[in-house]
Design a protein around this motif. Structure first.
Motif, short mmCIF file in Angstrom:
data_model
loop_
_atom_site.label_atom_id
_atom_site.label_comp_id
_atom_site.label_asym_id
_atom_site.label_seq_id
_atom_site.Cartn_x
_atom_site.Cartn_y
_atom_site.Cartn_z
N THR A 1 0.51 -0.59 -0.09
CA THR A 1 -0.21 0.11 -0.13
C THR A 1 0.78 1.54 -0.08
O THR A 1 0.47 2.17 -0.71
N MET A 2 1.97 1.56 0.62
CA MET A 2 2.65 2.16 0.96
C MET A 2 4.53 1.18 0.86
O MET A 2 4.62 0.77 1.37
N ILE A 3 5.42 2.71 0.13
CA ILE A 3 6.97 2.61 1.19
C ILE A 3 7.51 2.67 1.11
O ILE A 3 7.09 4.30 1.22
N ILE A 4 8.54 3.33 1.79
CA ILE A 4 9.26 3.86 3.49
C ILE A 4 10.73 4.09 2.78
O ILE A 4 11.60 2.86 2.61
N THR A 5 11.26 4.89 2.46
CA THR A 5 12.89 4.78 2.16
C THR A 5 13.28 6.09 2.94
O THR A 5 12.65 6.62 3.35
N PRO A 6 14.54 5.28 3.41
CA PRO A 6 15.51 6.31 4.16
C PRO A 6 15.70 7.32 3.59
O PRO A 6 16.74 8.45 5.01
N SER A 7 16.16 7.80 2.49
CA SER A 7 16.52 8.63 2.01
C SER A 7 15.89 9.09 0.76
O SER A 7 15.25 8.96 0.02
N HIS A 8 15.70 10.48 0.61
CA HIS A 8 15.72 11.14 -1.01
C HIS A 8 16.41 10.06 -2.39
O HIS A 8 16.03 9.70 -3.26
N TYR A 9 17.70 9.70 -2.04
CA TYR A 9 18.43 8.65 -3.29
C TYR A 9 17.81 8.01 -3.22
O TYR A 9 18.02 7.47 -4.02
N TYR A 10 17.49 7.26 -2.22
CA TYR A 10 16.51 5.77 -1.98
C TYR A 10 15.45 5.20 -2.63
O TYR A 10 15.12 4.65 -3.60
N LYS A 11 14.77 6.39 -2.53
CA LYS A 11 13.55 7.11 -3.21
C LYS A 11 13.88 6.66 -4.75
O LYS A 11 12.75 6.49 -5.76
N GLU A 12 14.82 7.73 -5.78
CA GLU A 12 14.64 7.98 -6.84
C GLU A 12 15.22 6.13 -6.89
O GLU A 12 15.42 5.96 -8.39
N LEU A 13 16.32 5.75 -6.38
CA LEU A 13 16.91 4.97 -6.59
C LEU A 13 15.76 3.35 -6.72
O LEU A 13 15.46 2.71 -7.75
N VAL A 14 14.52 3.23 -5.76
CA VAL A 14 13.77 2.94 -6.12
C VAL A 14 13.00 2.85 -6.81
O VAL A 14 12.02 2.03 -7.65
N HIS A 15 12.64 4.54 -7.49
CA HIS A 15 11.76 4.54 -9.41
C HIS A 15 12.36 4.00 -10.11
O HIS A 15 11.60 3.59 -10.90
N GLU A 16 13.78 4.39 -10.32
CA GLU A 16 14.40 4.09 -11.24
C GLU A 16 14.58 2.37 -11.09
O GLU A 16 14.53 2.09 -12.65
N LYS A 17 14.48 2.13 -10.33
CA LYS A 17 14.74 0.37 -10.90
C LYS A 17 12.69 -0.52 -11.22
O LYS A 17 13.51 -1.03 -11.49
N PRO B 1 2.39 4.63 -4.11
CA PRO B 1 3.34 5.48 -3.00
C PRO B 1 4.67 5.39 -2.13
O PRO B 1 4.41 4.65 -1.81
N ILE B 2 5.83 6.32 -2.84
CA ILE B 2 6.60 6.00 -1.11
C ILE B 2 7.10 7.61 -0.71
O ILE B 2 6.46 8.84 -1.27
N GLU B 3 7.17 7.05 0.42
CA GLU B 3 7.92 8.27 1.87
C GLU B 3 9.10 8.18 2.25
O GLU B 3 9.52 6.80 2.07
N ILE B 4 9.72 9.07 2.63
CA ILE B 4 10.97 9.16 2.61
C ILE B 4 10.81 9.71 4.68
O ILE B 4 10.41 9.75 5.65
N PHE B 5 11.21 8.75 5.65
CA PHE B 5 11.49 8.77 6.69
C PHE B 5 12.76 7.91 7.29
O PHE B 5 13.20 6.76 7.04
N PRO B 6 13.89 8.29 7.76
CA PRO B 6 15.51 8.71 8.12
C PRO B 6 15.65 7.62 9.09
O PRO B 6 16.35 7.65 9.93
N SER B 7 15.47 6.32 8.98
CA SER B 7 15.68 5.13 9.41
C SER B 7 15.38 4.80 11.27
O SER B 7 16.19 4.75 11.64
N GLY B 8 14.88 5.80 11.78
CA GLY B 8 14.35 5.62 12.84
C GLY B 8 15.48 7.02 13.53
O GLY B 8 14.64 7.76 14.40
N GLY B 9 15.96 7.83 12.95
CA GLY B 9 16.62 8.83 13.64
C GLY B 9 17.58 8.51 14.53
O GLY B 9 18.11 7.87 14.44
N VAL B 10 18.23 9.53 14.95
CA VAL B 10 19.78 9.49 15.84
C VAL B 10 19.15 10.13 17.65
O VAL B 10 18.12 10.78 17.78
#
Length: 371
Positions: A128-144, A150-159
């Protein structure tokens, strides 16, 4: 909202850093008021134990997915969890799957991981939805995969800023606890001794740096924290390069101990060569301790490192460029280093777990609107 968290990586007492960001996202969701159940696997050493663990895990995912009244199935690592989730989707088409992809999910590191790719693609298509850790990875998923999900960005739980923060007052005590010489300056590395992590490029580069700057041999040390499949190769290379007394090695550490390492070192070196480096959380953790990083110009690292402004970059896989950048770093004044360190700390605050946790909550609330 009731969520089933599915992952083949989850920390244990024996392996506290294994999938710790999965546990962090669980804590965030709980803090945000979500009800979270788990179907997870902790690390096993023996092959027989791994097989048994995965069979039990797959059965648990199916059992809970079919009988539990969950609003969403939230999966970390598509590759190793795709099979039971695709079967679950077939048996229960109404289930909503949120797939958080990382690293080798999209960019396999070894040939054996390629076999998972058709299942990863299918799972992403049926999510239903994809979550990636970064803008870079979002583009990589789209490209491949060219998915329409829909793809959302969330940085792996943060610091976790309760753990990773500047603590200069404790440095002397930390040095003593780790039996480190307080008269030395330290550079550092934290990561697995595995393919693509760049530990070998770091050793070669650090060795060449010392050869070209002989005065550094008596005052500069490199701390390397981590273990992995390449442990034997690491120790052999360290010995072959004559670095046994100069490169200090520690095995896997708990986060509190890693925070001490980040506070002890003046520069964190992040030599990954992985195109699938989806974020690089260790770099942000070092920066949160006020320690700037010298990182490979690759992957999700580019989401947060501005070369020469809040840290520095070098060409991935080229230890010669690493040497060049170390020499340039050595030429900086103390004031210039402190200015970069301050900027590194400020950047890391944008990834503070407490500040970003509402982003994950918002992503799951978007899911409610799809009902």
């Amino acid at each position: 909202m009731k969520i089933l968290l599915v992952s083949n990586m989850y920390p244990s007492e024996e392996f506290p850093s294994f999938g710790v960001f999965v546990k962090n996202t669980e804590a965030i969701l709980t803090d945000e008021g979500f009800i979270v159940d788990k179907a997870v696997v902790t690390k096993s050493i023996k092959k027989s134990q791994k097989i048994a663990a995965y069979l039990g895990h797959y059965a648990n995912v199916l059992r809970k997915g079919l009988t539990g009244n969950y609003d969403a199935i939230y999966v970390h690592y598509a590759a190793h969890n795709a099979f039971p989730l695709l079967l679950l989707k077939k048996l229960k088409p109404s289930v909503k799957i949120m797939t958080n992809v990382h690293g080798s999910d999209v960019v396999p590191e070894v040939a054996s991981q390629e076999k998972f790719q058709p299942y990863v693609k299918k799972l992403l298509q049926q999510s239903t939805m994809i979550i990636t850790p970064s803008h870079y990875y979002k583009e990589l998923v789209h490209e491949k995969y060219a998915v329409t999900t829909p793809i959302e960005i969330f940085p792996s739980g943060g610091v976790n800023s309760a753990v990773f923060y500047p603590n200069p007052g404790a440095r002397q005590r930390q040095l003593e606890q780790l039996a480190l010489d307080s008269t030395m300056r330290y550079f550092g590395y934290v990561g697995r001794m595995d393919v693509g992590k760049g530990w070998d490029h770091l050793l070669k580069g650090f060795s060449a740096f010392l050869e070209q700057n002989p005065a550094e041999k008596s005052k500069t040390r490199l701390i390397m924290v981590g273990s992995g499949k390449d442990d034997d190769a690491f120790f052999q290379m360290r010995s072959d390069l004559g670095l046994d007394d100069i490169v200090v090695h520690f095995p896997l550490m708990k986060h509190q101990d890693l925070a001490a390492i980040y506070n002890i070192i003046e520069l964190f070196i992040f030599p990954t060569t992985r195109k699938g480096e989806s974020l690089g959380l260790v770099g942000l953790e070092a920066m949160a301790c006020g320690t700037p990083i010298l990182a490979s110009r690759i992957g999700g690292i580019l989401d947060y490192v501005q070369d020469g402004a809040n840290s520095w970059l070098f060409t991935a896989g080229e230890w010669e460029d690493l040497v060049k950048q170390l020499e340039l770093y050595n030429q900086l004044t103390m004031e210039e280093k402190q200015q970069i360190a301050k900027a590194a700390y400020e950047t890391a605050q944008n990834y503070d777990q407490r500040k970003i946790q509402s982003k994950l909550s918002a992503i799951f609330h978007k899911l409610e609107l799809t009902k």
